[in-house]
Design a protein around this motif. Sequence first.
Motif, PDB file in Angstrom:
ATOM      1  N   ILE A  10      13.104  -1.934 -12.823  1.00 57.59           N
ATOM      2  CA  ILE A  10      11.868  -1.228 -12.504  1.00 57.59           C
ATOM      3  C   ILE A  10      12.006   0.277 -12.702  1.00 57.59           C
ATOM      4  N   CYS A  11      11.066   0.806 -13.471  1.00 59.51           N
ATOM      5  CA  CYS A  11      10.905   2.250 -13.615  1.00 59.51           C
ATOM      6  C   CYS A  11       9.482   2.612 -13.195  1.00 59.51           C
ATOM      7  N   ASN A  25      14.167   4.733 -11.428  1.00 63.73           N
ATOM      8  CA  ASN A  25      14.829   4.654 -12.723  1.00 63.73           C
ATOM      9  C   ASN A  25      15.722   3.412 -12.808  1.00 63.73           C
ATOM     10  N   ASP A  26      15.203   2.352 -13.445  1.00 66.49           N
ATOM     11  CA  ASP A  26      15.964   1.143 -13.736  1.00 66.49           C
ATOM     12  C   ASP A  26      16.537   0.495 -12.463  1.00 66.49           C
ATOM     13  N   ILE A  27      15.638   0.180 -11.528  1.00 65.99           N
ATOM     14  CA  ILE A  27      16.024  -0.439 -10.252  1.00 65.99           C
ATOM     15  C   ILE A  27      16.051  -1.959 -10.410  1.00 65.99           C
ATOM     16  N   THR A  49       7.457   4.183  -2.740  1.00 66.33           N
ATOM     17  CA  THR A  49       6.904   3.730  -4.021  1.00 66.33           C
ATOM     18  C   THR A  49       7.438   2.348  -4.364  1.00 66.33           C
ATOM     19  N   LEU A  50       8.725   2.141  -4.177  1.00 66.43           N
ATOM     20  CA  LEU A  50       9.348   0.843  -4.450  1.00 66.43           C
ATOM     21  C   LEU A  50       8.737  -0.243  -3.567  1.00 66.43           C
ATOM     22  N   THR A  61       5.856   1.340 -14.182  1.00 66.45           N
ATOM     23  CA  THR A  61       5.731   1.836 -15.555  1.00 66.45           C
ATOM     24  C   THR A  61       6.393   0.858 -16.515  1.00 66.45           C
ATOM     25  N   SER A  62       7.524   0.300 -16.103  1.00 69.29           N
ATOM     26  CA  SER A  62       8.196  -0.747 -16.879  1.00 69.29           C
ATOM     27  C   SER A  62       9.024  -1.597 -15.930  1.00 69.29           C
ATOM     28  N   GLY A  63       9.483  -2.747 -16.449  1.00 67.56           N
ATOM     29  CA  GLY A  63      10.199  -3.693 -15.619  1.00 67.56           C
ATOM     30  C   GLY A  63       9.243  -4.688 -14.982  1.00 67.56           C
ATOM     31  N   LYS A  64       9.770  -5.575 -14.160  1.00 70.02           N
ATOM     32  CA  LYS A  64       8.902  -6.570 -13.537  1.00 70.02           C
ATOM     33  C   LYS A  64       9.390  -6.932 -12.138  1.00 70.02           C
ATOM     34  N   ILE A  65       8.446  -7.427 -11.336  1.00 71.33           N
ATOM     35  CA  ILE A  65       8.724  -7.876  -9.975  1.00 71.33           C
ATOM     36  C   ILE A  65       8.215  -9.298  -9.828  1.00 71.33           C
ATOM     37  N   LEU A  66       9.093 -10.176  -9.351  1.00 70.56           N
ATOM     38  CA  LEU A  66       8.724 -11.566  -9.118  1.00 70.56           C
ATOM     39  C   LEU A  66       8.691 -11.835  -7.616  1.00 70.56           C
TER      40      LEU A  66
END
Length: 230
Positions: A10-11, A25-27, A49-50, A61-66
């Motif tokens: 996640i970004c 940044n790339d979590i 935010t997270l 902005t990018s990445g994904k959350i399931l």
Amino acid sequence: MKKVIEVKNICKNFGSGNNITKVLNDITFDVEDGQFLSIMGPSGCGKSTLLYLMGGLDAPTSGKILIKDRDIQKLKDREISRIQRSDIGFVFQFYNLVHNLSVEENILLPISMSGQRVKKYHKKLDEILEIVGLKDKRKYIPSHLSGGQQQRVAIARAVITNPSIILADEPIGNLDSKSGERIMELFRHINNEYGITIIQVTHDKSKSLYGNRLIELYDGIIVEDKVVAN
């Protein structure tokens, strides 16, 4: 253990053009069913935010959350709303109570808003009021309660729908130390009693240790992820 939330690369940026601020940044990490996770860090490190991203209240902005194997970025708004109503309970720093409703009416608000019959939840309401210590305050309005009592109402409202996850954003940020300790003990009790996964955001080291796992953020990256012994 079963994963209830998966955070993948996640970004999150705010702004545009030459005024972009990189908040996350790339979590990457997973949350297992029944964990009590504390996300800790200084103001501005990206922890709230997270939390909002994990709750589907904002988009990365990018990445994904399931959430339970479902990529929430691929879901329609009504499907995300359904998950937020049934699987996730939210607790915020400022309580977010409706001031002209009683304690029990505030707790039952998610039930009535989802179109369910409130009468079916009276037994569960009594049980939760007992757990949060507000059985004798059920007819009070929020202005007649202390800050700690109002936050207990907010926690009860988050629990009434029997969610699998509670997301708490600085839940004791407006409370004195004694009230804050009571709220943290209440979270621990709910985690143990109901097996609800709890993810709290905090800047307070001592309160982060009420959970059984700690992720520390600094400048939008994970600098520590460890098990906490209780």
